[in-house]
Motif scaffolding. Structure first.
Motif, short mmCIF file in Angstrom:
data_model
loop_
_atom_site.label_atom_id
_atom_site.label_comp_id
_atom_site.label_asym_id
_atom_site.label_seq_id
_atom_site.Cartn_x
_atom_site.Cartn_y
_atom_site.Cartn_z
N ASN A 210 29.53 55.61 27.87
CA ASN A 210 29.96 54.94 26.72
C ASN A 210 31.36 54.41 26.81
OD1 ASN A 210 30.82 57.68 26.99
ND2 ASN A 210 31.42 57.79 24.66
N VAL A 211 31.85 54.24 28.03
CA VAL A 211 33.04 53.69 28.47
C VAL A 211 32.53 52.51 29.19
CG1 VAL A 211 34.84 53.77 30.27
CG2 VAL A 211 34.12 55.86 28.82
N TYR A 212 33.41 51.29 28.67
CA TYR A 212 32.95 49.87 29.02
C TYR A 212 34.50 49.54 29.63
CZ TYR A 212 29.27 50.71 25.97
OH TYR A 212 27.88 51.15 25.44
N VAL A 213 34.26 48.47 30.62
CA VAL A 213 35.27 48.02 31.42
C VAL A 213 35.40 46.39 31.20
CG1 VAL A 213 36.44 47.67 33.61
CG2 VAL A 213 35.11 49.65 33.19
N CYS A 214 36.71 45.94 30.82
CA CYS A 214 36.71 44.59 30.60
C CYS A 214 37.74 44.22 31.87
CB CYS A 214 37.68 44.28 29.49
SG CYS A 214 36.80 44.41 27.94
N SER A 215 37.41 42.90 32.38
CA SER A 215 37.96 42.56 33.64
C SER A 215 39.23 41.71 32.94
CB SER A 215 37.05 41.53 34.20
OG SER A 215 36.94 39.95 33.69
N GLY A 216 40.32 41.42 33.96
CA GLY A 216 41.32 40.57 33.82
C GLY A 216 40.73 39.19 33.90
N PRO A 217 41.86 38.02 34.13
CA PRO A 217 41.47 36.75 33.84
C PRO A 217 40.82 36.25 35.23
CG PRO A 217 43.77 37.09 33.23
CD PRO A 217 43.39 38.25 33.73
N ASP A 218 39.89 35.32 35.24
CA ASP A 218 39.18 34.72 36.34
C ASP A 218 39.87 33.64 36.70
OD1 ASP A 218 38.26 33.38 34.20
OD2 ASP A 218 36.21 32.96 35.30
N SER A 219 39.48 32.72 37.88
CA SER A 219 40.31 31.76 38.32
C SER A 219 39.62 30.31 37.74
CB SER A 219 40.21 31.59 39.87
OG SER A 219 38.85 31.54 40.07
N ALA A 220 38.70 30.41 36.94
CA ALA A 220 37.93 29.09 36.44
C ALA A 220 38.96 28.56 35.34
CB ALA A 220 36.60 29.49 35.75
N LEU A 221 38.70 27.24 34.95
CA LEU A 221 39.62 26.41 34.19
C LEU A 221 39.36 26.88 32.91
CD1 LEU A 221 41.51 24.17 33.71
CD2 LEU A 221 39.57 22.58 33.65
#
Length: 640
Positions: free
Chosen positions: A556-567
Motif C-alpha cells: 500500500n506504498v506507491y512511488v511517484c517518479s520525478g520528471p522525465d526527459s520527454a517534451l
C-alpha cells in the motif's frame, strides 16, 4: 476522503517547481552545499511498537547534481542591489503569517491567454496548467501563498493566475513567498527605438528578479495530449491560462530557420521550392493515416525512421525538418513506426489552439501542479511544507504500512501512502538504475531568430553535434509568458545525460549564443544573442523504474517518479492514473468536480474538525480519492 500532503522542502512542486531569480539562486546554493536536514527528533524510533517495523526515509535529496552557474555580466555592480518589492526575510516558523500575492501585470505586451475547452468543452473555461501527477505543488495550511484567483479573460494580463512555486523562497523565507506589491519596472523604450537589443545588466536582473518564473523542468503541452484532455475533463482548466508556442525552428548548416508546420505555412514558405512543398504535403498526408497504407512502410519496419525518410524521395532539407522538428525523434535509434507515430501526433495537434501543436502555461510549468492542488484543497486536502517524514511504519502481521513518523516525532496513520522517489533511502533503491537529464537555463538579451515580433515562444531541436550524443531540445520563452523580464528571453535546454550537464549542453550553447562578456565580443559573435546568466545541472530521471525494483516496500506504498526527459507530460498523467486505479479501481479518475454551492453534506459528516497531527497511533487523517495519486513528498491517505 481527504489527502494530507507533507513535503520536507520549503517550496512547492519538488523538481517540477518554478522560482523567481532570487529563489533560484537560493536553490542553487542549497544544492551546491547539499547539507543534511536537521534531525529535530532523535528518538523517533521509540514510537515504533514491538509488532511494527520502521522503513527509514532519506533526509537528503540526491536528485540534483553538478550544479554550475555563470554570470557573463558585471557582478560587482549588483552588490547591494535588492529585488524590487521583496518582503523581508521571516523566521522559519513565523512564516505562517505571510501571505503572497501573484506578481503584478507585466509591462511586456499583454499575455494572450488561451482558454482550454473553448474548442471542444464549453464547461472547461479559463486554463490551468495540468497536474504533474507526482508533485502536487501544495497549499500549506499555515500559508496562503498561492490562493486561487478569478479566472482571466483571454487577452488580459493574468495577474492572478498564480505565482511560481517557491517564488523567491530561500531558506528562512516563507515558501511560495511573493511580493505584496507589483514591482515598478523601468519604462519601456519606444518600439521605434534602435534595433539593437537593449543592454541588460546583472543588477537589473537582480532588481527585476520577481519577473522571472524559472522552471526546473522544461516541457510544452501537446494541444491534444493526455494532460490537456485531463485539464478539460476535470475542470481544473479554470485556474490559469496558456500561451501558444508560436513557431517551430530547425538548426541546419549552422543556421536557425523556421519550419513550416501547417498547410498555410507550407504554401507561404519561401524556404521551400514548389516541388518541395508538394513532396512535404504528400508525405504529411500519408503520415496522418499511415496505418491505412501498411504496404508503404512494412518492409522498412526494421529500419530507422531516418533511413525510411531517405526512401521517400525527400530532399535533405525536408528530411531534416521532418526528423528533427516535426517528429523530433532520434536519428540513430527511433524506428520507422516510432517516427510515423510521432509525426502523426504532431500533425493531429495542429490547429486546435493555434498554428503549432504546443501550449505553454503562463508563469511557467510550475503552475501545473498548483492547479490540481488548489482543487484538492477546495475539497479538504491539507498541505504542509517544511515537514519531513522520518520513516514509514510497517505492521509485521499484515505486511502493510500503517503510519508515518514525522520530524516532530508525531505519528500519522492512514491506509495509503504515496511517496516521491527522492525520499526513499539508498537501501530501498539498491537495485534501481536511474537515468539522468541534463538541463541548462539561460537568460539572453535577444531571440535566437529575430523577426518583426519580439514576443515569440519557440521550440528548436538541435541534432547531435557528434556521434553518441543526444539531440538537444531548446525552448525559448519571451516576456509575455510571464517567465522573464522585459527585453530578455529565458532559454531552456534539455537532453538525456551522457556526461555532466555542462559537458552535454555547452557545445550547443556555444553554437547558438555568444558567451563572451560585452567587452570581449568579436564581430562574428555580434549577431548571436548574448548570454547574460546561465545555470547547468543534472536531474534524476526515475520515470522508467518499476515498483518491483524498490526493495521491501509494502503493497500500500506507491512511488511517484520525478520528471522525465520527454517534451510532453504523457508519462506523468499515465503514472498518476495507474496509481489511482490500483488504489481505487471502481472510482473515476479525476472526474469533473461539483460546484461547491451544489454540495449537500450529510449530518454525520458535519463534525468538529480534528487535528491531522497527533502523537497517538490511532490518529486517522482522512484522504481524498481524487488527489491521492499526486504526491511529491509524502501523501498520506486514509480511506473511510
Amino acid at each position: 476522503q481527504r489527502v494530507l500532503h507533507v513535503d520536507s522542502r520549503n517550496y512547492y512542486g519538488g523538481n517540477w517547481a518554478s522560482f523567481s531569480f532570487s529563489g533560484l539562486l537560493s536553490w542553487i546554493k542549497e544544492n551546491q552545499q547539499k547539507t543534511d536536514l536537521s534531525d529535530e527528533c532523535e528518538d523517533w524510533r521509540k514510537l515504533i511498537l514491538e509488532d511494527e517495523e520502521a522503513i527509514p526515509l532519506s533526509s537528503k535529496d540526491r536528485t540534483i547534481q553538478h550544479v554550475e552557474d555563470f554570470c557573463f555580466g558585471d557582478q560587482d555592480s549588483a552588490e547591494g542591489v535588492e529585488e524590487a518589492g521583496a518582503l523581508p526575510k521571516l523566521p522559519v516558523f513565523a512564516a505562517a503569517a505571510a501571505q503572497g500575492v501573484s506578481p503584478g501585470p507585466e509591462e511586456s505586451p499583454a499575455a494572450e491567454g488561451i482558454s482550454l475547452g473553448s474548442e471542444e468543452s464549453p464547461a472547461a473555461e479559463g486554463v490551468s496548467p495540468g497536474p504533474e501527477k507526482e508533485d502536487p505543488a501544495v497549499e500549506s495550511p499555515g500559508e496562503e501563498a498561492q490562493s486561487p484567483e478569478p479566472e482571466q479573460a483571454p487577452g488580459t494580463d493574468p495577474a492572478g493566475a498564480g505565482t511560481a512555486p517557491g517564488s523567491g523562497a530561500a531558506p528562512g523565507t516563507a515558501p511560495g513567498e511573493s511580493p505584496l506589491e507589483p514591482a515598478k519596472a523601468e519604462p519601456a523604450p519606444s518600439e521605434n527605438a534602435a534595433q539593437e537589443p537593449k543592454k541588460i545588466t546583472y543588477s537589473q536582473i537582480i532588481r527585476e528578479g520577481r519577473r522571472f518564473n524559472i522552471d526546473l523542468v522544461s516541457k510544452l503541452l501537446y494541444s491534444r495530449g493526455l494532460l490537456i484532455d485531463l485539464l478539460i475533463k476535470s475542470n481544473v482548466s479554470r485556474y490559469a491560462e496558456f500561451k501558444n508556442a508560436t513557431r517551430v525552428l530547425a538548426f541546419r548548416e549552422g543556421k536557425v530557420e523556421q519550419v513550416p508546420c501547417s498547410r498555410a505555412d507550407v504554401f507561404n514558405s519561401r524556404q521551400l521550392t514548389m516541388v518541395e512543398k508538394r513532396m512535404l504535403m504528400k508525405f504529411l498526408t500519408f503520415c496522418l493515416d499511415y496505418e491505412q497504407h501498411p504496404e508503404e512502410y512494412q518492409e522498412h519496419e526494421s529500419s530507422t525512421f531516418a533511413q525510411f525518410l531517405q526512401t521517400r524521395k525527400l530532399t535533405p532539407s525536408l528530411q531534416h525538418f521532418i526528423l528533427h522538428s516535426i517528429a523530433m525523434v532520434s536519428e540513430a535509434e527511433s524506428s520507422t513506426l516510432q517516427g510515423l507515430q510521432a509525426t502523426r501526433k504532431f500533425l493531429q495537434c495542429l490547429g486546435r489552439y493555434g498554428n503549432t501543436p504546443f501550449l505553454f502555461p503562463l508563469y511557467g510549468q510550475g503552475e501545473i501542479p498548483q492547479c490540481f492542488c488548489r482543487l484538492c484543497a477546495v475539497f479538504g486536502g491539507i498541505y504542509c511544507l517544511r515537514h519531513a517524514v522520518r520513516c514509514l511504519v510497517l505492521d509485521r502481521a499484515s505486511g502493510r504500512c500503517k503510519a508515518i513518523v514525522d520530524h516532530f516525532g508525531q505519528r500519522i496513520s492512514a491506509n495509503y501512502f504515496i511517496v516521491e522517489d527522492s525520499y526513499l533511502s539508498e537501501s530501498t533503491c539498491t537495485n534501481v538504475c536511474y537515468k539522468q537529464i541534463s538541463r541548462a537555463v539561460l537568460i539572453t538579451d535577444q531571440s535566437i531568430l529575430n523577426t518583426d515580433s519580439e514576443q515569440q515562444v519557440s521550440i528548436l531541436t538541435v541534432p547531435p553535434l557528434e556521434p553518441g550524443r543526444a539531440a538537444v531540445c531548446v525552448i525559448e520563452l519571451c516576456s509575455s509568458t510571464m517567465t522573464c523580464m522585459k527585453d530578455t528571453y529565458l532559454v531552456h535546454l534539455t537532453c538525456p545525460s551522457t556526461k555532466t550537464a555542462r559537458e552535454d549542453l555547452e557545445p550547443v550553447v556555444q553554437k547558438l549564443f555568444n558567451l563572451n562578456t560585452e567587452k570581449e565580443t568579436e564581430n562574428e559573435e555580434l549577431e548571436k544573442p548574448r548570454v547574460l546568466w546561465a545555470v547547468y545541472f543534472n536531474m534524476r530521471d526515475s520515470s522508467g523504474v518499476e515498483k518491483s525494483s524498490y526493495a521491501g516496500l509494502p503493497p500500500n506504498v506507491y512511488v511517484c517518479s520525478g520528471p522525465d526527459s520527454a517534451l510532453g507530460n504523457d508519462c506523468a498523467v499515465k503514472q498518476a492514473e495507474t496509481i489511482f486505479r490500483e488504489m481505487f479501481p471502481t472510482e473515476e479518475f479525476c472526474p469533473a468536480p461539483p460546484n461547491p454551492e451544489d454540495i449537500i453534506y450529510d449530518e454525520d459528516e458535519i463534525e468538529p474538525e480534528e487535528s491531522g497531527l497527533n502523537n497517538s497511533p490511532e490518529t486517522k487523517p482522512e484522504a481524498s480519492a481524487e488527489e491521492n495519486s499526486s504526491g511529491d513528498g509524502a501523501a498520506v491517505a486514509k480511506e473511510e
